[in-house]
Motif scaffolding. Structure first.
Motif, short mmCIF file in Angstrom:
data_model
loop_
_atom_site.label_atom_id
_atom_site.label_comp_id
_atom_site.label_asym_id
_atom_site.label_seq_id
_atom_site.Cartn_x
_atom_site.Cartn_y
_atom_site.Cartn_z
N TRP A 29 0.82 -1.22 0.00
CA TRP A 29 0.00 0.00 0.00
C TRP A 29 0.85 1.26 0.00
O TRP A 29 0.45 2.27 -0.59
N GLN A 30 2.01 1.22 0.62
CA GLN A 30 2.91 2.37 0.55
C GLN A 30 3.33 2.61 -0.90
O GLN A 30 3.29 3.72 -1.40
N ILE A 31 3.68 1.55 -1.58
CA ILE A 31 4.09 1.64 -2.97
C ILE A 31 2.92 2.02 -3.85
O ILE A 31 3.03 2.89 -4.72
N ARG A 32 1.80 1.40 -3.63
CA ARG A 32 0.61 1.61 -4.48
C ARG A 32 0.18 3.07 -4.49
O ARG A 32 -0.23 3.62 -5.52
N ARG A 33 0.26 3.72 -3.35
CA ARG A 33 -0.13 5.13 -3.29
C ARG A 33 0.85 6.01 -4.05
O ARG A 33 0.52 7.12 -4.44
N MET A 34 2.05 5.52 -4.28
CA MET A 34 3.03 6.30 -5.04
C MET A 34 2.91 6.05 -6.54
O MET A 34 3.00 6.97 -7.33
N VAL A 35 2.72 4.80 -6.94
CA VAL A 35 2.76 4.48 -8.37
C VAL A 35 1.37 4.31 -8.98
O VAL A 35 1.24 4.29 -10.19
N THR A 36 0.35 4.15 -8.18
CA THR A 36 -1.07 4.05 -8.54
C THR A 36 -1.47 2.82 -9.34
O THR A 36 -2.63 2.52 -9.42
N SER A 37 -0.56 2.08 -9.91
CA SER A 37 -0.90 0.90 -10.69
C SER A 37 -0.70 -0.36 -9.86
O SER A 37 0.37 -0.58 -9.30
N HIS A 38 -1.73 -1.20 -9.82
CA HIS A 38 -1.67 -2.45 -9.06
C HIS A 38 -0.53 -3.35 -9.55
O HIS A 38 0.26 -3.85 -8.74
N ILE A 81 7.08 -3.95 -7.83
CA ILE A 81 7.99 -3.23 -6.94
C ILE A 81 8.06 -3.92 -5.58
O ILE A 81 9.14 -4.01 -4.99
N VAL A 82 6.93 -4.45 -5.10
CA VAL A 82 6.95 -5.20 -3.83
C VAL A 82 7.93 -6.37 -3.93
O VAL A 82 8.73 -6.61 -3.02
N GLN A 83 7.87 -7.08 -5.04
CA GLN A 83 8.80 -8.19 -5.23
C GLN A 83 10.24 -7.70 -5.19
O GLN A 83 11.10 -8.31 -4.54
N ASN A 84 10.51 -6.59 -5.86
CA ASN A 84 11.86 -6.02 -5.86
C ASN A 84 12.30 -5.64 -4.45
O ASN A 84 13.46 -5.83 -4.08
N VAL A 85 11.37 -5.08 -3.67
CA VAL A 85 11.69 -4.66 -2.30
C VAL A 85 12.13 -5.87 -1.47
O VAL A 85 13.17 -5.82 -0.79
N PHE A 86 11.37 -6.95 -1.54
CA PHE A 86 11.71 -8.10 -0.71
C PHE A 86 12.93 -8.86 -1.23
O PHE A 86 13.69 -9.42 -0.43
N LYS A 124 11.82 2.21 3.73
CA LYS A 124 12.83 3.01 3.04
C LYS A 124 13.19 2.37 1.70
O LYS A 124 13.30 3.05 0.68
N ILE A 125 13.36 1.05 1.70
CA ILE A 125 13.62 0.34 0.45
C ILE A 125 12.44 0.54 -0.50
O ILE A 125 12.63 0.81 -1.70
N ALA A 126 11.22 0.44 0.02
CA ALA A 126 10.01 0.59 -0.81
C ALA A 126 9.94 1.99 -1.42
O ALA A 126 9.63 2.13 -2.62
N VAL A 127 10.21 3.00 -0.64
CA VAL A 127 10.18 4.38 -1.15
C VAL A 127 11.24 4.55 -2.23
O VAL A 127 10.97 5.10 -3.31
N ASN A 128 12.45 4.07 -1.97
CA ASN A 128 13.52 4.21 -2.96
C ASN A 128 13.20 3.46 -4.25
O ASN A 128 13.42 3.98 -5.35
N GLU A 129 12.70 2.25 -4.14
CA GLU A 129 12.33 1.47 -5.32
C GLU A 129 11.21 2.16 -6.10
O GLU A 129 11.20 2.17 -7.33
N SER A 130 10.25 2.73 -5.38
CA SER A 130 9.14 3.44 -6.03
C SER A 130 9.63 4.68 -6.76
O SER A 130 9.22 4.94 -7.89
N ILE A 131 10.49 5.43 -6.12
CA ILE A 131 11.04 6.63 -6.76
C ILE A 131 11.86 6.25 -7.98
O ILE A 131 11.75 6.89 -9.04
#
Length: 186
Positions: free
Chosen positions: A39-48, A54-59, A81-88
């Protein structure tokens, strides 16, 4: 709702750093944090679909860097922090791709198009207006707003995740709320 880990993070860190228990502990990590990270990522990138990737990349990145985790911050803060960086990183790549393919440098319109086309978004008209207003915010304000409003993240935790002072985060949130209010009432 503020995220509270239903686990003892210090014990989980010990298990993650022990070869015999690392795989089982990582399953616990995934089970505990995959949804809030999503959900942190989803609110940044908007696409499911993009958020899932990105979640897979984070883990994957977390698994590959567990040996570097010193425990100075909470495990959840490290993951966010990893999630934010990956999303950006993803958003920057998308921006570059859009500019190179069609010359579109309007991040806001791309976010709005993604939101409108997303089959997983089922918000009512007011929710759509709110999401559109959030999409119009500058990236940093959008990120701060989402972390504070949706995740109810403390400014101290946000400061660790984003590497920004608490005062600057409070100012960003204040400006974001003001802009959203103006957009919704005009």
């Amino acid at each position: 709702m503020a995220y509270k880990a239903p686990i003892d993070e210090k014990e989980l860190i010990k298990q993650l750093q022990n070869e015999k228990t690392a795989h089982k502990a990582f399953e616990t990590l995934l089970h505990t944090y995959s949804e809030p990270v999503y959900w942190q990522i989803r609110r940044m990138v908007t696409s499911h679909d993009d958020a899932n990737d990105i979640v897979q990349n984070v883990f994957i990145k977390a698994w590959n860097n567990l040996h570097n985790f010193r425990g100075d911050a909470k495990l959840s803060t490290w993951l966010f922090k990893i999630a934010v960086n990956e999303s950006i990183n993803f958003l920057n790549k998308e921006k570059n791709r859009m500019q190179n393919t069609i010359g579109d440098n309007d991040d806001e319109s791309a976010l709005l198009k993604n939101l409108a086309a997303d089959e997983f978004f089922d918000g009512d008209a007011l929710q759509i207006e709110l999401q559109e207003a959030i999409a119009r915010l500058p990236e940093k304000q959008r990120l701060v707003f989402n972390m504070r409003y949706y995740d109810e993240m403390k400014y101290e935790d946000m400061s660790e995740v984003l590497g920004t002072s608490i005062g600057a985060l409070k100012a960003s949130y204040h400006h974001a709320v003001k802009k959203i209010t103006e957009m919704l009432t005009s």
